[in-house]
Enzyme design. Structure first.
Site, PDB file in Angstrom:
ATOM      1  N   HIS A  85       0.815  -1.223   0.000  1.00  0.00           N
ATOM      2  CA  HIS A  85       0.000   0.000   0.000  1.00  0.00           C
ATOM      3  C   HIS A  85       0.847   1.272   0.000  1.00  0.00           C
ATOM      4  CE1 HIS A  85       0.515  -0.225   4.499  1.00  0.00           C
ATOM      5  NE2 HIS A  85       0.543   1.089   4.358  1.00  0.00           N
ATOM      6  N   ASP A 141       0.159  -7.626   1.403  1.00  0.00           N
ATOM      7  CA  ASP A 141       0.607  -6.239   1.540  1.00  0.00           C
ATOM      8  C   ASP A 141       2.127  -6.130   1.510  1.00  0.00           C
ATOM      9  OD1 ASP A 141       0.261  -3.507   1.713  1.00  0.00           O
ATOM     10  OD2 ASP A 141       0.186  -3.470   3.898  1.00  0.00           O
ATOM     11  N   SER A 154       4.898   2.349   7.884  1.00  0.00           N
ATOM     12  CA  SER A 154       4.493   1.205   7.058  1.00  0.00           C
ATOM     13  C   SER A 154       5.631   0.738   6.167  1.00  0.00           C
ATOM     14  CB  SER A 154       3.299   1.586   6.187  1.00  0.00           C
ATOM     15  OG  SER A 154       2.152   1.807   6.959  1.00  0.00           O
TER      16      SER A 154
END
EC number: 3.4.21.107
Length: 473
Positions: A112, A142, A215
């Site tokens: 993402h 992911d 992230s």
């Protein structure tokens, strides 16, 4: 006679002195400074640029055609351009983290972080910048793999998430809110967490402070080995609230190896729709406590259908591994090699049986990963949503014709009476029920305040329940 107390006191003093150093060591925090110094250069900042054709695309909404005059036209003229002309090229940016997995320039991050990017820039801790190529992404886990044109880069050491223990110290390095090379520490809160939006990743839960920008960054153990990829947080505010989730490095490394060699990721597929076994369902199946994955539907031409699985079966174990919750099953199936046989331990009508299934490849469109979506039809006056009974369910329950199945149950008269999701309603107020429309028609004709009998079919037989119709609001 008085020498004994003195001897006892001396021994106690010596014992305390002997234990004191060990007790002090137990209270000493890990040396995070050396961990950060050693591993910080392997962590990178990732920024992306994305060009969109209009403001509406960037923000995910469509701007309608507006009249030349009026308050809405004035609003858009003021905020989006003179005379209502919207910009044709908008540049949006995102920030994230990543880490170098090999010295020849391979970098791992979250999918993402780089999704939809027109340009990906990787910046190292010594301020060098590289425009990265996207090798591949896998949305289901992911994970994304990038490649920069460089040699001799400081790569991380890869560990194993299988060796982690709950309560163990872990360290994260990343770029929260763009603040590069930020280090935060905490402990492993839980392992094997399954999130509603993710079906193939048994997450590591930690209390390490993770925020937007972290992230894709690494999670280290105290030996300086990467054991996870920081991916998600649970938050009601958008910031850290004590619940962080990391992708196990074993899962991530399997993904990037497939991306390197095949350019895509394949996963095992069973072909069932499953749901959790509630306390009430457990009792009806003869289980002492809720466990397993309840098969709600078997998809046609699937490995499960070929193996003989049926709706109403409870999968208790997959290939020797216990299935405690329904969410535990997809990761086990997903990592099974395509074409390999696996043994299922199944509870069927109170009897435990074994079935052999040959795992197939999960289709590209993940239409089968999530549990079946409930009908969006609102609940009726007694708190039920019902649907037609599928042929397989008729065969399983021995119902030849008529009836409806309880698909959803809200707080109300039916719940208080003891009805459950999955019940088959065969009769209402003394009248046989033919289909959902017939059920609603009979229900509509029952006066408020009356108690009516409902005949229900369950796996343990048929029984009547008394439901009192609610008074009008």
């Amino acid at each position: 006679m008085r020498s004994k107390p003195r001897l006892s006191l001396a021994l106690t003093t010596l014992l305390c002195c002997a234990l004191a150093p060990g007790m002090a060591v137990g209270r000493t925090l890990p040396d995070f400074a050396s961990l950060v110094a050693e591993n910080g250069p392997s962590v990178v900042n990732i920024s992306t640029k994305q060009h969109t054709s209009s403001v509406s695309e960037m923000h995910g909404f469509t701007i309608p055609d507006l009249p030349d005059e009026g308050p809405l036209r004035d609003f858009f003229d003021r905020f989006f351009g003179e005379e209502g002309e919207l910009p044709d090229d908008i540049e949006s940016r995102s920030l994230g983290s990543g880490f170098i997995v090999s010295s020849d320039g391979f970098v791992m991050t979250n999918s993402h972080v780089v999704e939809g990017a027109d340009e990906i820039v990787v910046r190292t801790s010594d301020r060098r910048e590289f425009v990265a190529d996207l090798v591949g992404t896998d949305k289901r886990s992911d994970i994304a793999l990038l490649k920069v044109d460089a040699e001799g880069l400081p790569a991380v050491r890869i560990g194993s998430s299988k060796d982690l223990q709950v309560g163990e110290w872990v360290l994260a390095i990343g770029s929260p809110f763009g603040f590069e090379s930020s280090a935060t520490a905490g402990i492993v809160s839980a392992k094997g967490r399954n999130l509603p939006s993710e079906n193939y990743v048994p997450f590591i839960q930690t209390d390490v402070a993770i925020n937007p920008g972290n992230s894709g960054g690494p999670l280290f153990d105290l030996d300086g080995r990467v054991v996870g990829v920081n991916s998600q947080i649970y938050s009601r505010t958008g910031g850290f609230m004590g619940l962080s989730f990391a992708i196990p490095i074993d899962v991530a490394m399997d993904v990037i190896e497939q991306l390197k060699t095949k350019g895509r990721v394949t996963r095992g597929w069973l072909g069932v729709m499953i749901q959790d076994v509630t306390r009430e369902l457990a009792a009806s199946f003869g289980l002492k406590q809720p466990r397993g994955a309840l098969v709600a539907e078997v998809l046609a031409d699937s490995p499960a259908a070929a193996a003989g699985l049926r709706p109403g079966d409870v999968i208790l174990a997959f290939d020797g591994k216990d299935v405690l919750t329904s969410s535990a099953l997809p990761p086990l199936v997903g990592v099974t090699p395509i074409g390999e046989q696996a043994e299922l331990r199944v509870l069927r009508r109170g009897e435990r049986i074994s079935l052999s299934v040959t795992i197939a490849e999960l289709p590209e469109e993940d239409a089968f990963a999530a549990p079946p979506a409930l009908d969006e039809t609102p609940a009726n006056r007694i708190g039920l949503v019902v649907r037609a009974i599928a042929p397989e369910q008729r065969e399983h329950f021995g119902v030849e014709q008529g009836g409806v199945m309880v698909e959803a149950l809200e707080p109300g008269p039916a719940e208080r009476a003891g009805l459950r999701v999955g019940d088959l309603i065969l009769m209402l107020d003394g009248q046989p029920v033919a289909d959902p429309a017939d059920f609603e028609q009979i229900l509509a004709g029952i006066e408020p305040g009356r108690s009516v009998a409902v005949l229900v079919q369950r796996s343990d037989g048929r029984m009547f329940f008394a439901i009192r119709m609610p008074d009008p609001e």
